[in-house]
Design a protein around this motif. Sequence first.
Motif, PDB file in Angstrom:
ATOM      1  N   ALA A 138      28.440 104.646 107.918  1.00 43.42           N
ATOM      2  CA  ALA A 138      29.465 103.873 108.148  1.00 43.42           C
ATOM      3  C   ALA A 138      28.956 102.336 108.658  1.00 43.42           C
ATOM      4  O   ALA A 138      29.494 101.637 108.405  1.00 43.42           O
ATOM      5  N   ALA A 139      28.268 102.620 109.857  1.00 45.62           N
ATOM      6  CA  ALA A 139      27.828 101.348 110.629  1.00 45.62           C
ATOM      7  C   ALA A 139      27.119 100.310 109.836  1.00 45.62           C
ATOM      8  O   ALA A 139      27.153  98.984 110.103  1.00 45.62           O
ATOM      9  N   GLU A 140      26.238 101.153 108.782  1.00 45.34           N
ATOM     10  CA  GLU A 140      25.390 100.346 108.056  1.00 45.34           C
ATOM     11  C   GLU A 140      26.203  99.783 106.759  1.00 45.34           C
ATOM     12  O   GLU A 140      25.637  98.739 105.749  1.00 45.34           O
ATOM     13  N   GLY A 141      27.359  99.888 106.631  1.00 48.15           N
ATOM     14  CA  GLY A 141      28.402  99.394 105.534  1.00 48.15           C
ATOM     15  C   GLY A 141      28.762 100.382 104.291  1.00 48.15           C
ATOM     16  O   GLY A 141      29.120  99.956 103.505  1.00 48.15           O
ATOM     17  N   ALA A 142      28.355 101.588 104.567  1.00 46.11           N
ATOM     18  CA  ALA A 142      28.698 102.517 103.478  1.00 46.11           C
ATOM     19  C   ALA A 142      30.281 102.548 103.366  1.00 46.11           C
ATOM     20  O   ALA A 142      31.017 102.548 104.050  1.00 46.11           O
ATOM     21  N   THR A 143      30.447 102.842 101.979  1.00 43.24           N
ATOM     22  CA  THR A 143      32.092 102.951 101.523  1.00 43.24           C
ATOM     23  C   THR A 143      32.393 104.472 101.606  1.00 43.24           C
ATOM     24  O   THR A 143      31.584 105.365 101.878  1.00 43.24           O
ATOM     25  N   MET A 144      33.723 104.551 101.428  1.00 45.34           N
ATOM     26  CA  MET A 144      34.407 105.922 101.489  1.00 45.34           C
ATOM     27  C   MET A 144      33.350 106.870 100.352  1.00 45.34           C
ATOM     28  O   MET A 144      33.091 108.155 100.471  1.00 45.34           O
ATOM     29  N   SER A 145      33.260 106.266  99.183  1.00 48.51           N
ATOM     30  CA  SER A 145      32.412 106.805  98.060  1.00 48.51           C
ATOM     31  C   SER A 145      30.926 107.112  98.324  1.00 48.51           C
ATOM     32  O   SER A 145      30.390 108.133  98.156  1.00 48.51           O
ATOM     33  N   ASP A 146      30.397 106.288  99.117  1.00 47.29           N
ATOM     34  CA  ASP A 146      28.844 106.288  99.450  1.00 47.29           C
ATOM     35  C   ASP A 146      28.812 107.507 100.394  1.00 47.29           C
ATOM     36  O   ASP A 146      28.014 108.387 100.340  1.00 47.29           O
ATOM     37  N   LEU A 147      29.737 107.607 101.459  1.00 48.96           N
ATOM     38  CA  LEU A 147      29.594 108.993 102.430  1.00 48.96           C
ATOM     39  C   LEU A 147      30.089 110.104 101.795  1.00 48.96           C
ATOM     40  O   LEU A 147      29.173 110.890 101.944  1.00 48.96           O
ATOM     41  N   GLN A 148      30.694 109.995 100.822  1.00 46.35           N
ATOM     42  CA  GLN A 148      31.057 111.340  99.865  1.00 46.35           C
ATOM     43  C   GLN A 148      29.665 111.631  99.307  1.00 46.35           C
ATOM     44  O   GLN A 148      29.446 112.865  99.300  1.00 46.35           O
ATOM     45  N   ARG A 149      29.190 110.816  98.542  1.00 45.25           N
ATOM     46  CA  ARG A 149      27.968 111.053  97.912  1.00 45.25           C
ATOM     47  C   ARG A 149      26.816 111.463  98.839  1.00 45.25           C
ATOM     48  O   ARG A 149      26.104 112.486  98.402  1.00 45.25           O
ATOM     49  N   ARG A 150      26.606 110.784  99.856  1.00 46.78           N
ATOM     50  CA  ARG A 150      25.614 111.151 100.822  1.00 46.78           C
ATOM     51  C   ARG A 150      25.791 112.389 101.462  1.00 46.78           C
ATOM     52  O   ARG A 150      24.896 113.124 101.618  1.00 46.78           O
ATOM     53  N   LEU A 151      27.207 112.772 101.813  1.00 47.52           N
ATOM     54  CA  LEU A 151      27.473 114.269 102.204  1.00 47.52           C
ATOM     55  C   LEU A 151      26.930 115.380 101.134  1.00 47.52           C
ATOM     56  O   LEU A 151      26.353 116.337 101.530  1.00 47.52           O
ATOM     57  N   LYS A 152      27.036 114.912  99.969  1.00 49.45           N
ATOM     58  CA  LYS A 152      26.629 115.853  99.026  1.00 49.45           C
ATOM     59  C   LYS A 152      25.021 115.856  98.864  1.00 49.45           C
ATOM     60  O   LYS A 152      24.512 116.963  98.875  1.00 49.45           O
ATOM     61  N   ASP A 153      24.442 114.670  98.659  1.00 46.66           N
ATOM     62  CA  ASP A 153      22.925 114.847  98.362  1.00 46.66           C
ATOM     63  C   ASP A 153      22.047 115.002  99.788  1.00 46.66           C
ATOM     64  O   ASP A 153      21.234 115.700  99.338  1.00 46.66           O
ATOM     65  N   ASP A 154      22.646 114.739 100.717  1.00 42.78           N
ATOM     66  CA  ASP A 154      21.761 114.674 102.127  1.00 42.78           C
ATOM     67  C   ASP A 154      22.135 116.292 102.698  1.00 42.78           C
ATOM     68  O   ASP A 154      21.252 116.808 103.292  1.00 42.78           O
ATOM     69  N   PHE A 155      23.385 116.549 102.642  1.00 42.30           N
ATOM     70  CA  PHE A 155      23.706 117.842 103.312  1.00 42.30           C
ATOM     71  C   PHE A 155      24.450 118.909 102.519  1.00 42.30           C
ATOM     72  O   PHE A 155      24.738 119.934 102.815  1.00 42.30           O
ATOM     73  N   ASP A 156      24.332 118.943 101.238  1.00 39.47           N
ATOM     74  CA  ASP A 156      24.912 119.710 100.025  1.00 39.47           C
ATOM     75  C   ASP A 156      26.343 120.071 100.597  1.00 39.47           C
ATOM     76  O   ASP A 156      26.645 121.275 100.404  1.00 39.47           O
ATOM     77  N   HIS A 157      27.172 119.083 100.800  1.00 38.69           N
ATOM     78  CA  HIS A 157      28.517 119.356 101.029  1.00 38.69           C
ATOM     79  C   HIS A 157      29.426 118.520 100.038  1.00 38.69           C
ATOM     80  O   HIS A 157      29.356 117.650 100.172  1.00 38.69           O
ATOM     81  N   THR A 158      30.160 119.552  99.285  1.00 36.72           N
ATOM     82  CA  THR A 158      30.734 118.745  98.292  1.00 36.72           C
ATOM     83  C   THR A 158      32.193 118.626  98.747  1.00 36.72           C
ATOM     84  O   THR A 158      32.882 119.575  98.918  1.00 36.72           O
ATOM     85  N   LEU A 159      32.537 117.093  98.810  1.00 39.67           N
ATOM     86  CA  LEU A 159      33.976 117.009  99.476  1.00 39.67           C
ATOM     87  C   LEU A 159      34.835 116.238  98.376  1.00 39.67           C
ATOM     88  O   LEU A 159      34.076 115.568  97.619  1.00 39.67           O
ATOM     89  N   THR A 160      35.977 116.447  98.281  1.00 41.25           N
ATOM     90  CA  THR A 160      36.789 115.556  97.511  1.00 41.25           C
ATOM     91  C   THR A 160      37.011 114.118  97.959  1.00 41.25           C
ATOM     92  O   THR A 160      36.672 114.126  99.434  1.00 41.25           O
ATOM     93  N   TYR A 161      37.310 113.148  97.486  1.00 42.58           N
ATOM     94  CA  TYR A 161      37.535 111.970  97.856  1.00 42.58           C
ATOM     95  C   TYR A 161      38.631 112.128  99.201  1.00 42.58           C
ATOM     96  O   TYR A 161      38.351 111.543 100.261  1.00 42.58           O
ATOM     97  N   MET A 162      39.504 112.980  98.989  1.00 45.83           N
ATOM     98  CA  MET A 162      40.534 113.077  99.884  1.00 45.83           C
ATOM     99  C   MET A 162      40.351 113.645 101.279  1.00 45.83           C
ATOM    100  O   MET A 162      40.341 113.491 102.222  1.00 45.83           O
TER     101      MET A 162
END
Length: 147
Positions: free
Chosen positions: A19-43
């Motif tokens: 987030a400090a590097e400028g990630a958007t909500m969608s970026d965080l959602q995608r990275r949680l999936k890609d890096d930590f295998d946590h699939t979250l809805t946008y909400m």
Amino acid sequence: MFSASKLTQEQKEALKQWAAEGATMSDLQRRLKDDFDHTLTYMDTRFLILDLGIELIEEPKVVKKEEEEKPAPVPTGTVTTTMDTLTLPGALVSGKVTFSDGETGVWMLDQTGRPGLDPDTPGYRPTPEDIKEFQIQLRDLIQKSGL
């Protein structure tokens, strides 16, 4: 519903860093999936960010020059009134007017003879002098048209 308690301290810190590097909500959602295998809805992602107190950095919206500033009307010092050759629907006659300060608008007389003025700038009010000159020109145009 996903809970922040399901994340390790390392994962929470990673979210804060992204987030400090400028990630958007969608970026965080995608990275949680890609890096930590946590699939979250946008909400769920949104609630997670709120729970962790993470503030996203919003990029300033780039506004196109034409949206940023509308060209200022060019004062002419006179009122100019014209009549349309193709009348607006529901109107007996219609046309355009340019007031002395450069502001423009569309005018019409409906089928019952009631006048209407729709300025191009919302909330615009012509000066009393301009209204008087507009009425004179409008009367002359209507007389010349034979209505």
